[in-house]
Design a protein around this motif. Structure first.
Motif, mmCIF file in Angstrom:
data_model
loop_
_atom_site.group_PDB
_atom_site.id
_atom_site.type_symbol
_atom_site.label_atom_id
_atom_site.label_comp_id
_atom_site.label_asym_id
_atom_site.label_seq_id
_atom_site.Cartn_x
_atom_site.Cartn_y
_atom_site.Cartn_z
ATOM 1 N N THR A 154 87.952 20.291 124.727
ATOM 2 C CA THR A 154 86.741 21.082 124.917
ATOM 3 C C THR A 154 87.066 22.561 124.876
ATOM 4 O OG1 THR A 154 85.780 19.319 126.242
ATOM 5 C CG2 THR A 154 84.802 21.494 126.471
ATOM 6 N N GLU A 155 88.209 22.925 125.414
ATOM 7 C CA GLU A 155 88.617 24.329 125.387
ATOM 8 C C GLU A 155 88.789 24.815 123.950
ATOM 9 O OE1 GLU A 155 92.150 27.197 127.172
ATOM 10 O OE2 GLU A 155 92.082 25.086 127.726
ATOM 11 N N SER A 167 87.306 23.538 121.308
ATOM 12 C CA SER A 167 85.961 23.601 120.732
ATOM 13 C C SER A 167 85.239 24.882 121.151
ATOM 14 C CB SER A 167 85.128 22.407 121.172
ATOM 15 O OG SER A 167 85.711 21.215 120.727
ATOM 16 N N LEU A 168 85.432 25.270 122.397
ATOM 17 C CA LEU A 168 84.812 26.495 122.895
ATOM 18 C C LEU A 168 85.337 27.714 122.145
ATOM 19 C CD1 LEU A 168 83.077 28.004 124.994
ATOM 20 C CD2 LEU A 168 85.054 27.970 126.496
ATOM 21 N N VAL A 169 86.628 27.779 121.933
ATOM 22 C CA VAL A 169 87.231 28.906 121.219
ATOM 23 C C VAL A 169 86.716 28.961 119.782
ATOM 24 C CG1 VAL A 169 89.406 29.822 120.341
ATOM 25 C CG2 VAL A 169 89.269 29.015 122.682
ATOM 26 N N LYS A 170 86.577 27.799 119.138
ATOM 27 C CA LYS A 170 86.051 27.767 117.771
ATOM 28 C C LYS A 170 84.596 28.240 117.726
ATOM 29 C CE LYS A 170 87.130 24.449 114.947
ATOM 30 N NZ LYS A 170 88.002 24.745 113.837
ATOM 31 N N LEU A 171 83.802 27.824 118.709
ATOM 32 C CA LEU A 171 82.401 28.251 118.753
ATOM 33 C C LEU A 171 82.278 29.757 118.963
ATOM 34 C CD1 LEU A 171 80.367 25.627 120.800
ATOM 35 C CD2 LEU A 171 79.967 26.385 118.484
ATOM 36 N N VAL A 172 83.124 30.292 119.828
ATOM 37 C CA VAL A 172 83.092 31.736 120.071
ATOM 38 C C VAL A 172 83.448 32.484 118.789
ATOM 39 C CG1 VAL A 172 84.213 33.619 121.325
ATOM 40 C CG2 VAL A 172 83.517 31.558 122.542
#
Length: 89
Positions: A52-53, A55-60
């Motif tokens: 999830t971390e 995925s969060l970095v990719k979304l940012v």
């Protein structure tokens, strides 16, 4: 599921041109912001969830790219969406 069809339509209706306009930069940025906020809350509870971390970095990164594009294309729209969503930059 946290992101239902109704929630998406509401986000696009508020930030895009209409509820069906899912391709506008403002709508995409608003959707990414909603997802980023949800993942951030999840990671506060589950610190070792590294998938999830990531995925969060990719979304940012995706949101940052869209913001950079919008800044180059139309600075007024960029300033409006940043102010509306309460982003730092």
């Amino acid at each position: 599921m946290y992101l239902t069809k109704e929630v998406k339509e509401e986000i696009f209706a508020k930030h895009g041109k209409s509820g069906q306009d899912t391709g506008s930069s403002e709508g995409q940025i608003a959707l990414f912001t909603y997802r980023i906020n949800h993942l951030t809350e999840h990671l506060k509870k589950n610190r070792k969830d590294f998938n999830t971390e990531r995925s969060l970095v990719k979304l940012v990164g995706k949101r940052r790219s869209l913001l950079d594009y919008l800044k180059k294309k139309d600075i007024n729209r960029y300033r409006a969406i940043v102010k509306e969503l309460g982003l730092r930059k």
